[in-house]
Write an enzyme that holds these catalytic residues in place. Structure first.
Site, PDB file in Angstrom:
ATOM      1  N   GLU A 164       0.843  -1.193   0.000  1.00 44.44           N
ATOM      2  CA  GLU A 164       0.000   0.000   0.000  1.00 44.44           C
ATOM      3  C   GLU A 164       0.878   1.242   0.000  1.00 44.44           C
ATOM      4  O   GLU A 164       1.806   1.360   0.803  1.00 44.44           O
ATOM      5  CB  GLU A 164      -0.915  -0.014   1.228  1.00 44.44           C
ATOM      6  CG  GLU A 164      -1.612   1.290   1.549  1.00 44.44           C
ATOM      7  CD  GLU A 164      -2.452   1.844   0.410  1.00 44.44           C
ATOM      8  OE1 GLU A 164      -2.421   3.078   0.215  1.00 44.44           O
ATOM      9  OE2 GLU A 164      -3.126   1.054  -0.285  1.00 44.44           O
ATOM     10  N   GLN A 165       0.575   2.191  -0.896  1.00 43.88           N
ATOM     11  CA  GLN A 165       1.436   3.365  -1.012  1.00 43.88           C
ATOM     12  C   GLN A 165       1.302   4.328   0.156  1.00 43.88           C
ATOM     13  O   GLN A 165       2.245   5.062   0.470  1.00 43.88           O
ATOM     14  CB  GLN A 165       1.145   4.092  -2.325  1.00 43.88           C
ATOM     15  CG  GLN A 165      -0.233   4.704  -2.425  1.00 43.88           C
ATOM     16  CD  GLN A 165      -0.413   5.452  -3.745  1.00 43.88           C
ATOM     17  OE1 GLN A 165       0.542   5.643  -4.498  1.00 43.88           O
ATOM     18  NE2 GLN A 165      -1.629   5.869  -4.019  1.00 43.88           N
ATOM     19  N   ARG A 183     -16.346   3.422   5.208  1.00 45.74           N
ATOM     20  CA  ARG A 183     -15.212   2.735   4.573  1.00 45.74           C
ATOM     21  C   ARG A 183     -14.081   2.469   5.567  1.00 45.74           C
ATOM     22  O   ARG A 183     -13.476   1.390   5.557  1.00 45.74           O
ATOM     23  CB  ARG A 183     -14.666   3.575   3.414  1.00 45.74           C
ATOM     24  CG  ARG A 183     -15.585   3.670   2.220  1.00 45.74           C
ATOM     25  CD  ARG A 183     -14.983   4.572   1.156  1.00 45.74           C
ATOM     26  NE  ARG A 183     -13.778   4.010   0.594  1.00 45.74           N
ATOM     27  CZ  ARG A 183     -13.730   3.270  -0.508  1.00 45.74           C
ATOM     28  NH1 ARG A 183     -14.828   3.003  -1.169  1.00 45.74           N
ATOM     29  NH2 ARG A 183     -12.583   2.801  -0.962  1.00 45.74           N
ATOM     30  N   TYR A 212     -27.670   8.188   3.581  1.00 50.34           N
ATOM     31  CA  TYR A 212     -27.982   6.980   4.348  1.00 50.34           C
ATOM     32  C   TYR A 212     -27.090   6.950   5.587  1.00 50.34           C
ATOM     33  O   TYR A 212     -25.991   7.502   5.604  1.00 50.34           O
ATOM     34  CB  TYR A 212     -27.778   5.710   3.502  1.00 50.34           C
ATOM     35  CG  TYR A 212     -26.456   5.625   2.770  1.00 50.34           C
ATOM     36  CD1 TYR A 212     -25.292   5.197   3.414  1.00 50.34           C
ATOM     37  CD2 TYR A 212     -26.362   5.973   1.419  1.00 50.34           C
ATOM     38  CE1 TYR A 212     -24.082   5.121   2.731  1.00 50.34           C
ATOM     39  CE2 TYR A 212     -25.162   5.890   0.735  1.00 50.34           C
ATOM     40  CZ  TYR A 212     -24.030   5.462   1.401  1.00 50.34           C
ATOM     41  OH  TYR A 212     -22.833   5.386   0.729  1.00 50.34           O
ATOM     42  N   ASP A 251     -11.870  -1.759  -9.208  1.00 50.61           N
ATOM     43  CA  ASP A 251     -11.865  -0.605 -10.099  1.00 50.61           C
ATOM     44  C   ASP A 251     -10.713  -0.636 -11.093  1.00 50.61           C
ATOM     45  O   ASP A 251     -10.825  -0.076 -12.184  1.00 50.61           O
ATOM     46  CB  ASP A 251     -11.794   0.696  -9.291  1.00 50.61           C
ATOM     47  CG  ASP A 251     -13.126   1.071  -8.672  1.00 50.61           C
ATOM     48  OD1 ASP A 251     -14.147   0.457  -9.031  1.00 50.61           O
ATOM     49  OD2 ASP A 251     -13.145   1.986  -7.821  1.00 50.61           O
TER      50      ASP A 251
END
Length: 324
Positions: free
Chosen positions: A34-35, A108, A214, A292
């Site tokens: 992970e960067q 998230r 939401y 993605d």
């Protein structure tokens, strides 16, 4: 039977961490690169449909996901100005009865925390910015900004819409601006004004745009995302902050309760929606893509994260069944 393959996963987002967990549970060595210097995410809500929650159930995370999620009672569509209910569909019991799993809205960062907690600390390498991938004599290699080269049996690009792995394999893409820009924010649930349901997911439909909101984090926060037509494309990034006045001016003629909700956030982020032509393939040799990086999609079915979650699980299962 030969040794289990080694997998290098580029990207420590939801798709990459889910894939790593799926591989490790099957006895396959997996490392995430992970960067960023820490696993985390700026405040944002996402929706986890039954397909994603069935995946996490299969990974043994059902209790943990239940603890961070919120099940909205209904999905409501309201008129932009009057607030009149145009349609209302019961969601909570219907999702469980029809599809065998709940529909959650989550923060998230909470989901990333659940996933990272399940992974061995040594399987996540932070501050590791991948600058390219290639394959030499059947061995894929990931190159990093600090000069390190990592060899593996499989390199998996889970590095999002601006994927370095995808561009290394297939060249730079040419995203198309959709003519829509988005803003988002989070509001403490106690600040949500009267006239806004704290139990439902809601879409407000109006001229040239719509607003969705939401609850997330067990109902402690209300997440909103506002979409509007624009002729001026801006950055395709979730991390660009903007001023509240952009939203209040854009939506000044919309419903008063909705405007009060928007005004209650303390930070606002803005980005443009871009679309991409589908790739003919996602793999070359021993290098492939998920989420993605492979199939970026617009947010209107709330399936971007869900499909990345499924990707990681299915890929790990396929590789565990065959060492080829």
């Amino acid at each position: 039977m030969g040794r289990k393959p080694r997998v290098a996963i580029i990207g420590g987002g939801i798709g990459g961490l889910t894939a790593a967990l799926a591989f490790i549970q099957r006895g396959i060595e997996a490392a995430v690169y992970e960067q960023a210097g820490a696993l985390g995410d700026i405040g944002a809500g996402i929706q986890l449909g039954p397909n994603a929650n069935k995946t996490y159930r299969a990974l043994g995370l059902e209790t943990a996901i239940n603890a961070i999620g919120f099940e909205t009672e209904n999905q409501v569509v309201r008129s932009w100005r009057s607030g009149r209910i145009i349609s209302q569909q019961h969601r909570k019991d219907v999702m469980r009865s029809r599809f065998g799993a709940p529909y959650y809205t989550v923060h998230r960062a909470d989901l990333l925390e659940v996933l990272s907690r399940e992974l061995p600390s040594e399987s996540v390498r932070l501050a590791s910015r991948c600058v390219g991938v290639s394959e030499h004599r059947g061995i894929p290699v990931a190159r990093f900004a600090d000069g390190e080269d990592v060899e593996a049996d499989l390199v998996l690009g889970a590095d999002g819409i601006h994927s370095v792995v995808r561009s290394s394999l297939f060249g730079a893409d040419s995203p198309h601006f959709t003519g829509l820009i988005c803003w988002r924010g989070l509001v403490p649930i106690e600040a949500v004004p009267s006239g806004i349901s704290r139990r439902d997911g809601c879409s407000w439909w109006g001229p040239h745009g719509h607003v969705v909101h939401y609850p997330v984090r067990r109902g402690e926060l209300m997440n909103f995302v506002a979409h509007y037509e624009s002729a001026a494309p801006t950055e395709e990034s979730w991390t660009t902050e903007c001023d509240r006045s952009e939203l209040t001016e854009t939506y000044k003629r919309w419903n008063e309760a909705l405007l009060r909700l928007i005004e209650c956030s303390d930070r606002y982020y803005k980005w443009a929606l871009y679309d991409r032509d589908p790739l003919d393939r996602w793999s070359k040799g021993h290098i492939t893509l998920l989420g993605d990086a492979a199939h970026a999609m617009l947010p209107y079915l709330a399936q971007g994260a869900c499909m990345a979650i499924e990707d990681g699980y299915v890929l790990a299962e396929a590789i565990a069944r065959s060492l080829d």
